[in-house]
Design a protein around this motif. Structure first.
Motif, PDB file in Angstrom:
ATOM      1  N   PHE A   7       0.814  -1.209   0.000  1.00  0.00           N
ATOM      2  CA  PHE A   7       0.000   0.000   0.000  1.00  0.00           C
ATOM      3  C   PHE A   7       0.844   1.253   0.000  1.00  0.00           C
ATOM      4  N   ALA A   8       2.054   1.173   0.546  1.00  0.00           N
ATOM      5  CA  ALA A   8       2.916   2.349   0.621  1.00  0.00           C
ATOM      6  C   ALA A   8       3.220   2.910  -0.764  1.00  0.00           C
ATOM      7  N   LEU A  35       7.106   3.898   9.115  1.00  0.00           N
ATOM      8  CA  LEU A  35       8.210   2.941   9.204  1.00  0.00           C
ATOM      9  C   LEU A  35       9.351   3.353   8.289  1.00  0.00           C
ATOM     10  N   THR A  36       9.015   3.740   7.065  1.00  0.00           N
ATOM     11  CA  THR A  36      10.028   4.138   6.087  1.00  0.00           C
ATOM     12  C   THR A  36      10.742   5.424   6.498  1.00  0.00           C
ATOM     13  N   ALA A  37       9.954   6.397   6.985  1.00  0.00           N
ATOM     14  CA  ALA A  37      10.514   7.705   7.340  1.00  0.00           C
ATOM     15  C   ALA A  37      11.024   7.764   8.772  1.00  0.00           C
ATOM     16  N   ASN A  38      10.799   6.675   9.547  1.00  0.00           N
ATOM     17  CA  ASN A  38      11.217   6.627  10.950  1.00  0.00           C
ATOM     18  C   ASN A  38      10.583   7.765  11.745  1.00  0.00           C
ATOM     19  N   LYS A  39       9.251   7.861  11.635  1.00  0.00           N
ATOM     20  CA  LYS A  39       8.506   8.910  12.326  1.00  0.00           C
ATOM     21  C   LYS A  39       7.348   8.307  13.116  1.00  0.00           C
ATOM     22  N   PHE A  40       6.811   9.112  14.020  1.00  0.00           N
ATOM     23  CA  PHE A  40       5.615   8.728  14.742  1.00  0.00           C
ATOM     24  C   PHE A  40       4.394   9.208  13.966  1.00  0.00           C
ATOM     25  N   ALA A 103       4.860   3.279  14.587  1.00  0.00           N
ATOM     26  CA  ALA A 103       4.475   2.546  13.378  1.00  0.00           C
ATOM     27  C   ALA A 103       3.883   1.178  13.675  1.00  0.00           C
ATOM     28  N   SER A 104       4.175   0.647  14.851  1.00  0.00           N
ATOM     29  CA  SER A 104       3.617  -0.661  15.215  1.00  0.00           C
ATOM     30  C   SER A 104       2.183  -0.555  15.703  1.00  0.00           C
ATOM     31  N   GLU A 130      13.791  11.508  18.956  1.00  0.00           N
ATOM     32  CA  GLU A 130      14.649  10.319  18.977  1.00  0.00           C
ATOM     33  C   GLU A 130      14.197   9.309  17.922  1.00  0.00           C
ATOM     34  N   PRO A 131      15.088   8.890  17.027  1.00  0.00           N
ATOM     35  CA  PRO A 131      14.703   7.908  16.002  1.00  0.00           C
ATOM     36  C   PRO A 131      14.312   6.567  16.622  1.00  0.00           C
ATOM     37  N   ALA A 132      13.290   5.964  16.080  1.00  0.00           N
ATOM     38  CA  ALA A 132      12.828   4.670  16.579  1.00  0.00           C
ATOM     39  C   ALA A 132      13.778   3.563  16.118  1.00  0.00           C
TER      40      ALA A 132
END
Length: 261
Positions: A7-8, A35-40, A103-104, A130-132
């Motif tokens: 879907f991304a 998940l791709t961008a490492n964001k909330f 992302a989870s 802070e990056p996940a």
């Protein structure tokens, strides 16, 4: 759940641009982007018939103040009428409701109803950058997580608490940390790992300010570095320097001692 990566590819076509925020309309796409961008993710539950939701759009989401946060999060609009499963999962029976999650899908902060933009803006401003731990979250999303994944996530949220002074954000992060450490206990292949998870659950009580409760719980545990650290930390927070030093003298880990400086 794996289909979110497919879907991304259609993310661009699934976003709607408001004045300051690019809204995603798909829960799966938002998670894939995060998940791709490492964001909330900031998830806004709304409906076309919701008056306060419309006011929230004009008074907050569409204002220039949101520009400062447009790149910090992935923004997801969830229509409660057409996405009832998601609304039920996050208990969005009253709207507007805003949740900040990873992302989870782990919810970290939420607010129900719209009274003032300042409540929401304060959370956005104080949320850590802070990056996940991408590898761990990827395993959670793909449902391939194991005991080590859960432990890493529990420890990461525990550390993230130190990056904010916002009491509600701290509470949400500690709750997330608890959830992961409890999963470690459930999946633990060794007694040692289960015990380490238990120590961290007790430490979270201390980080909440429940020092007496933490000390009472840890006092029942077997002798260990973490036991001495928790006791020293609690006594430090209570201002009992001599008691703190008594337990610090039993600690050999430089990392743990550094946290007591």
């Amino acid at each position: 759940m794996k289909r979110i990566f497919v879907f991304a590819l259609f993310a661009i076509g699934c976003t709607l641009a408001y004045s300051q925020v690019n809204w995603v309309r798909s829960y799966d796409v938002a998670r894939a982007q995060a998940l791709t961008a490492n964001k909330f993710i900031v998830m806004d539950f709304w409906a076309v018939w919701c008056g306060p939701c419309k006011k929230m759009d004009s008074d907050m989401w569409e204002t220039e103040k949101m520009a400062a946060h447009s790149d910090k999060f992935i923004f997801l609009k969830v229509d409660v009428d057409s996405n009832r499963e998601i609304a039920m999962r996050y208990r969005a029976s009253t709207i507007p409701k805003v949740i900040i999650m990873d992302a989870s899908g782990e919810a970290l902060w939420e607010e129900i109803g719209y009274r003032s933009a300042s409540v929401y803006m304060k959370a956005f401003e104080e949320f850590p950058n802070e990056p996940a731990p991408t590898d761990q979250i990827t395993k959670l999303v793909r449902e391939t997580a194991d005991e080590n994944t859960y432990f890493s996530m529990g420890a990461w949220y525990q550390d993230l608490v130190k990056e904010t002074e916002n009491v509600r954000l701290k509470r949400g992060m500690l709750n997330a940390s608890d959830n992961f450490f409890k999963m470690v206990q459930k999946e633990a292949s060794t007694d040692a790992l289960a015990q380490e998870a238990e120590f961290n659950l007790i430490l979270n009580f201390a980080y909440r300010g429940a020092y007496k409760k933490a000390m009472k719980k840890v006092d029942k545990m077997e002798e260990a570095e973490m036991k001495n650290f928790i006791m020293a930390y609690c006594y430090k927070c209570e201002g009992q320097t001599e008691k703190m030093k008594e337990f610090m003298d039993k600690i050999t880990s430089k990392d743990l001692l550094a946290q007591l400086d």
